[in-house]
Design a protein around this motif. Structure first.
Motif, PDB file in Angstrom:
ATOM      1  N   VAL A 196       2.374  -1.130  -5.921  1.00  0.00           N
ATOM      2  CA  VAL A 196       1.727  -0.288  -4.908  1.00  0.00           C
ATOM      3  C   VAL A 196       0.288  -0.061  -5.364  1.00  0.00           C
ATOM      4  CG1 VAL A 196       1.788   1.923  -3.712  1.00  0.00           C
ATOM      5  CG2 VAL A 196       3.924   0.795  -4.347  1.00  0.00           C
ATOM      6  N   GLU A 197      -0.655  -0.506  -4.527  1.00  0.00           N
ATOM      7  CA  GLU A 197      -2.085  -0.415  -4.896  1.00  0.00           C
ATOM      8  C   GLU A 197      -2.827   0.518  -3.984  1.00  0.00           C
ATOM      9  OE1 GLU A 197      -3.059  -4.574  -4.539  1.00  0.00           O
ATOM     10  OE2 GLU A 197      -2.333  -4.966  -6.548  1.00  0.00           O
ATOM     11  N   GLN A 236       3.691   2.175   2.795  1.00  0.00           N
ATOM     12  CA  GLN A 236       3.805   1.040   3.717  1.00  0.00           C
ATOM     13  C   GLN A 236       5.280   0.766   4.005  1.00  0.00           C
ATOM     14  OE1 GLN A 236       2.051  -2.594   2.271  1.00  0.00           O
ATOM     15  NE2 GLN A 236       2.172  -3.602   4.261  1.00  0.00           N
ATOM     16  N   ALA A 268       0.403   4.969  -6.376  1.00  0.00           N
ATOM     17  CA  ALA A 268       0.127   3.626  -6.877  1.00  0.00           C
ATOM     18  C   ALA A 268       0.853   3.398  -8.202  1.00  0.00           C
ATOM     19  CB  ALA A 268      -1.371   3.443  -7.054  1.00  0.00           C
ATOM     20  N   THR A 311       0.866  -1.175   0.000  1.00  0.00           N
ATOM     21  CA  THR A 311       0.000   0.000   0.000  1.00  0.00           C
ATOM     22  C   THR A 311       0.911   1.237   0.000  1.00  0.00           C
ATOM     23  OG1 THR A 311      -0.095  -0.024   2.420  1.00  0.00           O
ATOM     24  CG2 THR A 311      -1.860  -1.177   1.244  1.00  0.00           C
ATOM     25  N   PRO A 312       0.388   2.387  -0.404  1.00  0.00           N
ATOM     26  CA  PRO A 312       1.233   3.593  -0.423  1.00  0.00           C
ATOM     27  C   PRO A 312       1.867   3.871   0.942  1.00  0.00           C
ATOM     28  CG  PRO A 312      -0.807   3.992  -1.598  1.00  0.00           C
ATOM     29  CD  PRO A 312      -0.943   2.648  -0.937  1.00  0.00           C
TER      30      PRO A 312
END
Length: 150
Positions: free
Chosen positions: A149-150, A81, A125, A78-79
């Motif tokens: 990255v989602e 992270q 992302a 995730t962004p």
């Protein structure tokens, strides 16, 4: 006869103890693994370019790191992270680690926290090629992989 058997027993004991005390050192470049914080998934990065002065058998040259990277499994993030970096095995003195991500021919350095051996994923992302450059007293090594990255 008694002294010869004591001498043989002493030599045998010395050989057995010498075998137990001997240590096996691993001077090869380390394996590099990335694992997102609070996640079970982890991915080992591929060795790209290695210049290991300790032993030339470990040296490796990869002309196209991007072709190698896209063959690797994507590490899902995730962004922003946190991502833990682990160096597996190796007897060497670490001189530094630098983390880069590539997207659309743009190379960006990510701040690496040496204290907890981690870095933050990119904030935006997308799919990124990740590059880890390691410098050690035995040489230098470059590792690559993919981040999603989602």
């Amino acid at each position: 006869m008694k002294s010869i058997s004591k001498l043989l027993l002493g030599v045998l004991l010395a050989l057995v103890l010498a075998g137990c005390i001997g240590e096996d050192y691993d001077f090869s470049p380390p394996a590099v693994t990335l694992q997102p914080a609070d996640a079970a998934q982890q991915e080992q990065l591929a060795e790209a370019n290695i210049e290991w002065s300790y032993d030339e058998k470990y040296n490796k040259k990869t002309d196209d790191i991007f072709a190698l990277a896209v063959k690797q499994n994507k590490l899902l993030l995730t962004p922003d992270q946190r991502v833990q970096l682990t160096l597996d095995h190796g007897d060497f003195k670490l001189d530094g680690i630098t983390i880069f991500v590539w997207q659309n021919d743009e190379r960006v350095t990510l701040p690496f926290d040496e204290k907890d051996q981690s870095f933050a994923a990119p904030a935006e992302a997308g799919n990124y090629v990740v590059e880890v450059a390691l410098a050690a007293d035995k040489g230098q090594a470059q590792y690559v992989g993919m981040l999603a990255v989602e």
